[in-house]
Write a protein that holds these residues in place. Structure first.
Motif, PDB file in Angstrom:
ATOM      1  N   ALA A  77     -87.116 109.035  -8.507  1.00 49.28           N
ATOM      2  CA  ALA A  77     -87.802 110.373  -8.509  1.00 49.28           C
ATOM      3  C   ALA A  77     -88.257 110.473 -10.055  1.00 49.28           C
ATOM      4  O   ALA A  77     -87.709 110.256 -11.076  1.00 49.28           O
ATOM      5  N   ARG A  78     -89.770 110.999 -10.087  1.00 51.87           N
ATOM      6  CA  ARG A  78     -90.529 111.290 -11.501  1.00 51.87           C
ATOM      7  C   ARG A  78     -90.501 112.565 -11.637  1.00 51.87           C
ATOM      8  O   ARG A  78     -90.635 113.107 -12.897  1.00 51.87           O
ATOM      9  N   ARG A  79     -90.760 113.606 -10.443  1.00 45.91           N
ATOM     10  CA  ARG A  79     -91.071 114.957 -10.840  1.00 45.91           C
ATOM     11  C   ARG A  79     -89.806 115.690  -9.936  1.00 45.91           C
ATOM     12  O   ARG A  79     -89.923 115.553  -8.814  1.00 45.91           O
ATOM     13  N   ILE A  80     -88.835 116.047 -10.982  1.00 50.05           N
ATOM     14  CA  ILE A  80     -87.505 116.915  -9.992  1.00 50.05           C
ATOM     15  C   ILE A  80     -87.664 118.110 -10.404  1.00 50.05           C
ATOM     16  O   ILE A  80     -87.649 118.636 -11.409  1.00 50.05           O
ATOM     17  N   VAL A  81     -87.255 118.944  -9.315  1.00 47.66           N
ATOM     18  CA  VAL A  81     -86.937 120.409  -9.490  1.00 47.66           C
ATOM     19  C   VAL A  81     -85.245 120.231  -9.113  1.00 47.66           C
ATOM     20  O   VAL A  81     -84.902 120.049  -8.216  1.00 47.66           O
ATOM     21  N   SER A  82     -84.786 121.108 -10.060  1.00 46.92           N
ATOM     22  CA  SER A  82     -83.337 121.364  -9.644  1.00 46.92           C
ATOM     23  C   SER A  82     -82.844 122.849  -9.638  1.00 46.92           C
ATOM     24  O   SER A  82     -83.406 123.757 -10.317  1.00 46.92           O
ATOM     25  N   LEU A  83     -82.160 123.149  -8.735  1.00 48.32           N
ATOM     26  CA  LEU A  83     -81.910 124.430  -8.028  1.00 48.32           C
ATOM     27  C   LEU A  83     -80.507 124.841  -8.165  1.00 48.32           C
ATOM     28  O   LEU A  83     -79.913 125.711  -7.723  1.00 48.32           O
ATOM     29  N   LEU A  84     -79.686 124.128  -9.201  1.00 50.33           N
ATOM     30  CA  LEU A  84     -78.291 124.344  -9.381  1.00 50.33           C
ATOM     31  C   LEU A  84     -77.910 123.965 -10.807  1.00 50.33           C
ATOM     32  O   LEU A  84     -78.601 122.935 -11.320  1.00 50.33           O
ATOM     33  N   PRO A  85     -77.264 124.859 -11.691  1.00 53.07           N
ATOM     34  CA  PRO A  85     -77.186 124.480 -13.168  1.00 53.07           C
ATOM     35  C   PRO A  85     -76.399 123.377 -13.253  1.00 53.07           C
ATOM     36  O   PRO A  85     -76.831 122.411 -14.025  1.00 53.07           O
ATOM     37  N   SER A  86     -75.309 122.971 -12.375  1.00 53.68           N
ATOM     38  CA  SER A  86     -74.595 121.544 -12.529  1.00 53.68           C
ATOM     39  C   SER A  86     -75.532 120.473 -12.343  1.00 53.68           C
ATOM     40  O   SER A  86     -75.246 119.241 -12.913  1.00 53.68           O
ATOM     41  N   LEU A  87     -76.530 120.613 -11.354  1.00 55.13           N
ATOM     42  CA  LEU A  87     -77.537 119.466 -11.179  1.00 55.13           C
ATOM     43  C   LEU A  87     -78.447 118.975 -12.490  1.00 55.13           C
ATOM     44  O   LEU A  87     -78.668 118.102 -12.516  1.00 55.13           O
ATOM     45  N   THR A  88     -78.889 120.406 -12.741  1.00 60.77           N
ATOM     46  CA  THR A  88     -79.865 120.172 -13.779  1.00 60.77           C
ATOM     47  C   THR A  88     -79.047 119.477 -15.220  1.00 60.77           C
ATOM     48  O   THR A  88     -79.547 118.523 -15.889  1.00 60.77           O
ATOM     49  N   GLU A  89     -77.902 120.080 -15.448  1.00 62.03           N
ATOM     50  CA  GLU A  89     -76.960 119.085 -16.399  1.00 62.03           C
ATOM     51  C   GLU A  89     -76.953 117.665 -16.211  1.00 62.03           C
ATOM     52  O   GLU A  89     -76.828 116.921 -16.948  1.00 62.03           O
ATOM     53  N   THR A  90     -76.618 117.452 -14.858  1.00 64.20           N
ATOM     54  CA  THR A  90     -76.483 115.977 -14.422  1.00 64.20           C
ATOM     55  C   THR A  90     -77.765 115.233 -14.712  1.00 64.20           C
ATOM     56  O   THR A  90     -77.604 114.110 -15.389  1.00 64.20           O
ATOM     57  N   VAL A  91     -78.711 115.781 -14.525  1.00 64.76           N
ATOM     58  CA  VAL A  91     -80.143 115.076 -14.691  1.00 64.76           C
ATOM     59  C   VAL A  91     -80.063 114.688 -15.972  1.00 64.76           C
ATOM     60  O   VAL A  91     -80.658 113.584 -16.749  1.00 64.76           O
ATOM     61  N   CYS A  92     -79.868 115.639 -16.959  1.00 68.54           N
ATOM     62  CA  CYS A  92     -80.165 115.555 -18.178  1.00 68.54           C
ATOM     63  C   CYS A  92     -79.192 114.534 -19.009  1.00 68.54           C
ATOM     64  O   CYS A  92     -79.192 113.773 -19.992  1.00 68.54           O
ATOM     65  N   ALA A  93     -77.978 114.779 -18.404  1.00 65.90           N
ATOM     66  CA  ALA A  93     -76.779 113.863 -18.723  1.00 65.90           C
ATOM     67  C   ALA A  93     -77.104 112.347 -18.726  1.00 65.90           C
ATOM     68  O   ALA A  93     -76.524 111.304 -19.433  1.00 65.90           O
ATOM     69  N   LEU A  94     -78.014 112.164 -17.522  1.00 68.88           N
ATOM     70  CA  LEU A  94     -78.203 110.779 -17.500  1.00 68.88           C
ATOM     71  C   LEU A  94     -79.613 110.349 -18.062  1.00 68.88           C
ATOM     72  O   LEU A  94     -80.374 109.537 -17.645  1.00 68.88           O
ATOM     73  N   ASP A  95     -79.953 111.177 -19.068  1.00 67.19           N
ATOM     74  CA  ASP A  95     -81.037 110.965 -19.955  1.00 67.19           C
ATOM     75  C   ASP A  95     -82.498 111.033 -19.169  1.00 67.19           C
ATOM     76  O   ASP A  95     -83.381 110.176 -19.375  1.00 67.19           O
ATOM     77  N   ALA A  96     -82.397 111.858 -18.116  1.00 67.89           N
ATOM     78  CA  ALA A  96     -83.590 112.020 -17.476  1.00 67.89           C
ATOM     79  C   ALA A  96     -84.286 113.547 -17.407  1.00 67.89           C
ATOM     80  O   ALA A  96     -85.047 113.886 -16.474  1.00 67.89           O
ATOM     81  N   CYS A  97     -84.071 114.323 -18.661  1.00 70.65           N
ATOM     82  CA  CYS A  97     -84.495 115.607 -18.754  1.00 70.65           C
ATOM     83  C   CYS A  97     -86.315 115.684 -18.559  1.00 70.65           C
ATOM     84  O   CYS A  97     -86.736 116.580 -18.003  1.00 70.65           O
ATOM     85  N   GLY A  98     -86.660 114.526 -19.007  1.00 67.40           N
ATOM     86  CA  GLY A  98     -88.134 114.514 -18.878  1.00 67.40           C
ATOM     87  C   GLY A  98     -88.713 114.438 -17.651  1.00 67.40           C
ATOM     88  O   GLY A  98     -89.922 114.723 -17.509  1.00 67.40           O
ATOM     89  N   ARG A  99     -87.748 114.356 -16.521  1.00 68.78           N
ATOM     90  CA  ARG A  99     -88.307 114.154 -15.223  1.00 68.78           C
ATOM     91  C   ARG A  99     -88.265 115.532 -14.811  1.00 68.78           C
ATOM     92  O   ARG A  99     -88.847 115.821 -13.596  1.00 68.78           O
ATOM     93  N   LEU A 100     -87.649 116.602 -15.286  1.00 72.41           N
ATOM     94  CA  LEU A 100     -87.571 117.894 -14.578  1.00 72.41           C
ATOM     95  C   LEU A 100     -88.934 118.525 -14.811  1.00 72.41           C
ATOM     96  O   LEU A 100     -89.590 118.882 -15.891  1.00 72.41           O
TER      97      LEU A 100
END
Length: 329
Positions: A77-100
């Motif tokens: 996944a390269r272009r991600i929309v997150s609709l839950l705060p914990s999932l947003t935080e998970t993406v970023c904790a996996l060093d992929a904030c730039g894909r949001l």
């Protein structure tokens, strides 16, 4: 007055109070915290997602989500929309904030997501704006009403809703796999678990076994033994006065807390400040002995989100317990 959990409020004033609780739930936990019977049910168990591609490749990736559905992506996944705060935080904790490319209105960590489009909440997800962002993956709570509509428009949705430690580990693994980084989820969980263990080792002996009341909202709703908050308290050696049998986050009769006589209370600074004014609460051992963790929003929030900040949550609570011990005569 019975000490059992109360039924839903019926007067206009109480309905307004219940609505406020719902707003708090959306801001802190997303759709996970609700004052309804459905919330007592755990998220459906799911086996680990499967990956059919090596990291960095563009071969298809298949992930099994909380609905038991296999979601196949054409590649990581390269272009991600997150609709839950914990999932947003998970993406970023996996060093992929730039894909949001967009998040729900309640997502507020880390600071780097501040400029992203806000796409509504659980009840008012902005479908058209999500479509316009052309995501190749939407991360949503399994209880989200937006899932069916998004999928009808051809958008892939991975439904994940962590509600406990094991759920969190599973969600970290699934998101990492959707990112094309199998193994990163387990590695992140290992770091979180190590932080919790280190925090637990710092808890003073005098605090271990304290009967503890953790307030989630002033209604009052509390975190029981069966919640992820309760799991954190248990790891720190604290005894929760609210049993798992009442559900993860039950609304309590205030007399229940008076009878439970907690020796430690934990909650937002505003809630703790108001507790002594509640009928009978001034006699609580925790308040009489000034044994309370009154947390400002930036320290309270990590504790009430079941995601990658669980290690930080344990550290915040351990810090408070150490400080309380230092104040003892």
């Amino acid at each position: 007055m019975s000490a059992a959990p109360r039924r839903a409020p019926t007067s206009p004033a109480r309905r307004a109070a219940a609505a406020a609780v719902g707003a708090l739930a959306g801001a802190l936990l997303g759709p996970g915290l609700r004052a309804d019977p459905a919330f007592a049910q755990a998220a459906p168990a799911a086996t680990a997602a499967s990956v059919t591609a090596a990291p960095g490749s563009s071969a298809p990736i298949t992930v099994l989500d909380d609905r038991g559905r296999r979601v196949t992506l054409e590649g990581p996944a390269r272009r991600i929309v997150s609709l839950l705060p914990s999932l947003t935080e998970t993406v970023c904790a996996l060093d992929a904030c730039g894909r949001l490319v967009g998040v729900d209105r309640s997502s507020n960590w880390p600071a780097s997501i501040a400029a992203l489009p806000r796409l509504g909440g659980l009840e008012d997800t902005q479908i058209e704006r999500i479509v316009a962002l052309r995501p190749d993956l939407v991360l949503a709570a399994s209880s989200s009403r937006a899932i069916e509509r998004l999928e009808s428009l051809g958008i892939r949705v991975l439904a994940l809703e962590p509600k406990g430690f094991e759920d969190t580990r599973r969600v970290l693994r699934a998101v990492a796999q959707a990112l094309g980084r199998p193994g990163d989820g387990d590695a992140l969980w290992a770091r979180i678990d190590a932080r919790i263990a280190t925090a637990a080792a710092r808890v003073p002996a005098s605090a271990r076994g304290l009967r503890t009341y953790f307030e989630v909202s002033e209604t009052p709703h509390a975190a029981s033994e069966g919640s992820f908050v309760g799991e954190t308290l248990a790891r720190l050696g604290l005894r929760n006065v609210v049993p798992a049998s009442l559900g993860p986050f039950p609304q309590l009769n205030p007399e229940f807390v008076v009878r439970a006589a907690p020796e430690l209370v934990i909650g937002s600074a505003r809630a703790i400040a108001a507790m002594a004014a509640r009928p009978g609460w001034a006699a609580l051992p925790a308040l009489r002995e000034r044994r309370a963790c009154a947390l400002e929003p930036e320290r309270y929030e990590p504790i009430v989100r079941p995601g990658p900040r669980l290690g930080e949550a344990a550290e915040i609570l351990a810090d408070c317990l150490v400080a309380l011990e230092a104040r003892r005569p």
